[in-house]
Design a protein around this motif. Structure first.
Motif, PDB file in Angstrom:
ATOM      1  N   LEU A  69      -0.143 -27.509   8.393  1.00  0.00           N
ATOM      2  CA  LEU A  69      -1.503 -27.971   8.710  1.00  0.00           C
ATOM      3  C   LEU A  69      -2.553 -27.085   8.044  1.00  0.00           C
ATOM      4  N   TYR A  70      -2.380 -25.776   8.153  1.00  0.00           N
ATOM      5  CA  TYR A  70      -3.405 -24.852   7.637  1.00  0.00           C
ATOM      6  C   TYR A  70      -3.346 -24.735   6.116  1.00  0.00           C
ATOM      7  N   VAL A  71      -2.128 -24.805   5.560  1.00  0.00           N
ATOM      8  CA  VAL A  71      -2.019 -24.826   4.098  1.00  0.00           C
ATOM      9  C   VAL A  71      -2.757 -26.055   3.571  1.00  0.00           C
ATOM     10  N   CYS A 100     -10.086 -23.669   9.036  1.00  0.00           N
ATOM     11  CA  CYS A 100      -8.727 -23.458   9.556  1.00  0.00           C
ATOM     12  C   CYS A 100      -8.742 -22.558  10.791  1.00  0.00           C
ATOM     13  N   SER A 101      -9.610 -21.534  10.785  1.00  0.00           N
ATOM     14  CA  SER A 101      -9.720 -20.681  11.972  1.00  0.00           C
ATOM     15  C   SER A 101     -10.177 -21.500  13.169  1.00  0.00           C
ATOM     16  N   ALA A 102     -11.157 -22.389  12.922  1.00  0.00           N
ATOM     17  CA  ALA A 102     -11.683 -23.206  14.007  1.00  0.00           C
ATOM     18  C   ALA A 102     -10.602 -24.144  14.541  1.00  0.00           C
ATOM     19  N   VAL A 103      -9.839 -24.761  13.628  1.00  0.00           N
ATOM     20  CA  VAL A 103      -8.772 -25.663  14.066  1.00  0.00           C
ATOM     21  C   VAL A 103      -7.697 -24.871  14.819  1.00  0.00           C
ATOM     22  N   GLY A 104      -7.346 -23.702  14.284  1.00  0.00           N
ATOM     23  CA  GLY A 104      -6.376 -22.843  14.971  1.00  0.00           C
ATOM     24  C   GLY A 104      -6.878 -22.463  16.352  1.00  0.00           C
ATOM     25  N   ALA A 105      -8.161 -22.114  16.449  1.00  0.00           N
ATOM     26  CA  ALA A 105      -8.746 -21.740  17.738  1.00  0.00           C
ATOM     27  C   ALA A 105      -8.709 -22.916  18.706  1.00  0.00           C
ATOM     28  N   PHE A 106      -8.973 -24.108  18.179  1.00  0.00           N
ATOM     29  CA  PHE A 106      -8.957 -25.301  19.032  1.00  0.00           C
ATOM     30  C   PHE A 106      -7.557 -25.547  19.598  1.00  0.00           C
ATOM     31  N   ILE A 107      -6.550 -25.489  18.721  1.00  0.00           N
ATOM     32  CA  ILE A 107      -5.174 -25.710  19.175  1.00  0.00           C
ATOM     33  C   ILE A 107      -4.760 -24.614  20.163  1.00  0.00           C
ATOM     34  N   GLY A 108      -5.155 -23.375  19.857  1.00  0.00           N
ATOM     35  CA  GLY A 108      -4.848 -22.262  20.751  1.00  0.00           C
ATOM     36  C   GLY A 108      -5.508 -22.450  22.113  1.00  0.00           C
ATOM     37  N   LEU A 109      -6.768 -22.817  22.094  1.00  0.00           N
ATOM     38  CA  LEU A 109      -7.526 -23.041  23.328  1.00  0.00           C
ATOM     39  C   LEU A 109      -6.850 -24.109  24.170  1.00  0.00           C
ATOM     40  N   LEU A 110      -6.511 -25.208  23.519  1.00  0.00           N
ATOM     41  CA  LEU A 110      -5.851 -26.325  24.188  1.00  0.00           C
ATOM     42  C   LEU A 110      -4.539 -25.862  24.814  1.00  0.00           C
ATOM     43  N   LEU A 224      -6.007 -15.518  13.398  1.00  0.00           N
ATOM     44  CA  LEU A 224      -5.702 -14.701  12.224  1.00  0.00           C
ATOM     45  C   LEU A 224      -4.637 -15.375  11.364  1.00  0.00           C
ATOM     46  N   SER A 225      -3.604 -15.891  12.009  1.00  0.00           N
ATOM     47  CA  SER A 225      -2.509 -16.546  11.289  1.00  0.00           C
ATOM     48  C   SER A 225      -3.015 -17.777  10.538  1.00  0.00           C
ATOM     49  N   SER A 226      -3.848 -18.580  11.182  1.00  0.00           N
ATOM     50  CA  SER A 226      -4.334 -19.789  10.515  1.00  0.00           C
ATOM     51  C   SER A 226      -5.303 -19.436   9.395  1.00  0.00           C
ATOM     52  N   ALA A 227      -6.116 -18.409   9.588  1.00  0.00           N
ATOM     53  CA  ALA A 227      -7.053 -17.994   8.536  1.00  0.00           C
ATOM     54  C   ALA A 227      -6.296 -17.497   7.305  1.00  0.00           C
ATOM     55  N   MET A 228      -5.243 -16.694   7.543  1.00  0.00           N
ATOM     56  CA  MET A 228      -4.443 -16.188   6.429  1.00  0.00           C
ATOM     57  C   MET A 228      -3.758 -17.344   5.693  1.00  0.00           C
ATOM     58  N   THR A 229      -3.253 -18.300   6.461  1.00  0.00           N
ATOM     59  CA  THR A 229      -2.564 -19.429   5.851  1.00  0.00           C
ATOM     60  C   THR A 229      -3.531 -20.286   5.046  1.00  0.00           C
ATOM     61  N   ALA A 230      -4.770 -20.386   5.495  1.00  0.00           N
ATOM     62  CA  ALA A 230      -5.773 -21.164   4.776  1.00  0.00           C
ATOM     63  C   ALA A 230      -5.954 -20.630   3.349  1.00  0.00           C
ATOM     64  N   ILE A 231      -5.909 -19.326   3.197  1.00  0.00           N
ATOM     65  CA  ILE A 231      -6.079 -18.722   1.867  1.00  0.00           C
ATOM     66  C   ILE A 231      -4.947 -19.174   0.945  1.00  0.00           C
ATOM     67  N   ALA A 232      -3.725 -19.253   1.509  1.00  0.00           N
ATOM     68  CA  ALA A 232      -2.597 -19.753   0.725  1.00  0.00           C
ATOM     69  C   ALA A 232      -2.859 -21.190   0.278  1.00  0.00           C
TER      70      ALA A 232
END
Lengths: 335, 246
Positions: A69-71, A100-110, A224-232
């Motif tokens: 998803l994040y890639v 990607c951070s926002a989407v990761g945060a949303f999934i995490g929050l959920l 952090l994980s989703s942000a790092m993956t976004a760069i990839a």
């Protein structure tokens, strides 16, 4: 402790090993064939995304099976604004990381607010990746199922601002990213986040009783994980120059991301790197040998990956790195 | 002012009253034991203080400040450390790293936390096993690690949940000595639940007896073991014989 021990033969050997590996990595594009450079770039790419995924699962114990998803999001965001508005990758990078951070945060929050964990959490991450795969098929702005294509630049001219250039440039970019991720993770593991993440991974209730706001620290790991993956993802877009939802968001892509750290050693610093190198060497090595022998076996790489996973799971449940580290004379630090 | 005040606290689960209007207080620098038959509500009351549950009614105060209903990590930050009867070590981490996680609650840096962790492991007699993985410890040592980790958070109140369950008599005696030492040297206040009366009698300055969710007696150990109501519902004839209660 080992820090105040006088430098012995073991230290010199380790130092020599680190020097050799560093020199080999830096000089590889100068001496290697273009094929070797592309294979090495792939290995570094997998090492990097594996490191990113490892932050969430290996450190904090939160299993994501939907990291494609994040890639994909990172790639599509940066490619989309480049194709439509001519915005370069360096600006796109920030937007991709932010989204990607926002989407990761949303999934995490959920997940964490609803106390979803374990298998349910991984299914949730798969669901979001699948949602993106199907969703991007219907987004014409991103090219839909027909794909989004980036204009290929002059391969002989290095354009750092536009992130266009010869394969060696992409190789060095990926090398820098992989090294940077390793450095960031090494630093985090030694500090409060590393201790708190590993505590949460081992026992969340006990972690709470020791004053750890587990929700907050799990959120940090996911973001952090989703942000790092976004760069990839951004790298992938400008390296590959074509994006298809089926290809980039596919479940197989998420599995490809986790294979490296799982085979190399979950939750270890060098596991994702060792695992990625082993997978690429064995996978591409096999296809090369088969091609040289004149045998055309589509899917041979996947079969090799499956076999490696099987053997490692049975014989080296902690991954390749811990025994390798001991063999090389590194302190097998418990992580 | 007492360190801990539990005031008219009630908690029911789906209509079943686990704790009903329980009140008691714990003075600073003392050891209080919470005893009672199985199902008396000890564990529930314990978890109410530790922030696992929110009381339906009543208040729980630490140094006069209400901690009732706070999430577990805030209760810890307020100064309450706890252990678990079913031990919860961070199995994949070394003993030292387990203690460091606890120590980080009160320390700003990892090196500060490491120093605190080393001191606490020394206090609990675990120094020799600092680099061992927590999963390799015996049950008695895991119980010690639970105390070490909780103590590392620098609590003013330490909650110990059935520390002695499943231990051999010699291990119990050793742990009793260690806990006395911890209380004195660290200046911490201890509230414990315990079935092993020998340990209770050796440790407690005050005993609170719980029955059907209510406090039926409280006082010094010598008085409690002669209390007719307590003898009737819980202790029976072999109160001081050293075996787990009825």
């Amino acid at each position: 402790m080992t820090s105040d021990r006088p430098a012995g033969a073991g230290d010199r050997r380790r130092l020599a090993l680190i020097t050799v590996v560093t020199v080999a990595l830096v000089t590889l594009p100068l001496v290697g064939s273009s094929y070797l450079v592309s294979v090495a770039t792939l290995a570094l790419y997998l090492a990097y995304v594996g490191q990113a995924w490892n932050v969430m699962m290996g450190f904090a114990g939160q299993l994501s099976l939907g990291h494609s998803l994040y890639v994909g999001l990172g790639a599509y965001v940066a490619a989309g604004i480049f194709v439509h508005f001519g915005v370069g990758p360096w600006a796109g990078l920030w937007l991709a990381v932010a989204i990607c951070s926002a989407v990761g945060a949303f999934i995490g929050l959920l997940a964490f607010r609803l106390r979803i964990s374990g298998v349910q959490l991984s299914l949730l991450t798969v669901a979001f990746a699948e949602l993106a795969r199907i969703g991007f098929d219907h987004l014409d702005w991103f090219g839909g199922p027909g794909g989004l294509f980036l204009r290929v630049g002059d391969r002989n001219h290095i354009d750092l601002l536009g992130f266009r250039g010869p394969p060696a440039m992409y190789y060095y970019a990926m090398l820098a990213l992989a090294a940077g991720a390793l450095g960031v993770c090494a630093l985090l593991l030694r500090r409060r986040p590393g201790y708190y993440w590993r505590a949460i991974r081992e026992d969340e209730v006990a972690a709470q009783a020791l004053g750890i706001d587990t929700f907050r620290w799990k959120m940090l790991a996911v973001v952090l994980s989703s942000a790092m993956t976004a760069i990839a993802g951004v790298f992938f877009a400008f390296y590959n120059n074509s994006l298809f939802p089926e290809q980039i968001f596919g479940f197989g892509r998420s599995i490809e991301i986790i294979l490296g750290p799982v085979i190399g050693g979950l939750g270890t610093l060098f596991g994702p790197i060792v695992g990625a190198v082993a997978l690429v060497l064995l996978g591409d090595g096999t296809t090369e040998i088969l091609a040289k022998a004149g045998v055309d076996l589509p899917g041979a790489r996947q079969v090799v990956h499956g076999l490696v996973l099987l053997l490692v799971t049975i014989y080296l449940p902690n991954g390749l790195w811990p025994p390798l580290a001991r063999a090389l004379g590194f302190q097998p630090r418990r992580l | 002012m007492p360190l801990l005040e539990v005031e008219e606290v009630s908690k029911a689960f789906r209509g079943l009253r686990a704790v009903a209007g329980a009140s008691f207080s714990v003075e600073g620098q003392s050891i209080t034991a919470l005893i009672g038959p199985n199902g008396a509500g000890k564990t529930t009351l314990f978890n109410l203080v530790a922030g696992v549950y929110r009381p339906d009614r009543g208040d729980i105060r630490l140094r006069g400040r209400s901690i009732a209903g706070l999430p577990a990590h805030r209760v810890c930050a307020a100064g309450v450390g706890r252990t678990f009867q079913l031990v919860k070590p961070f199995a994949g981490l070394s003993v030292l790293d387990n203690a460091i996680v606890g120590a980080l609650n009160g320390e700003r840096t990892v090196s500060g936390a490491r120093a605190r962790a080393v001191a606490v492991l020394e206090r609990l007699g675990l120094s020799g096993k600092a680099e061992v993985a927590a999963s390799h410890l015996t049950l008695a040592d895991r119980r010690r690690l639970e105390v070490a980790r909780a103590l590392a958070t620098r609590p003013s109140l330490l909650l110990l949940d059935e520390m002695m369950a499943g231990l051999r008599p010699t291990e119990i005696d050793e742990l009793v000595g260690v806990l006395r030492n911890v209380q004195r040297e660290e200046g911490v206040t201890i509230l414990l639940t315990e079935h092993v009366m020998r340990a209770v009698m050796a440790l407690a300055d005050q005993i609170v007896v719980l029955h059907h969710g209510e406090v039926i007696a409280r006082g010094e150990p010598a008085a409690i073991v002669r209390n007719p109501a307590v003898l009737d519902c819980y202790l029976g004839e072999d109160a001081t014989a050293g075996e787990p209660g009825a």
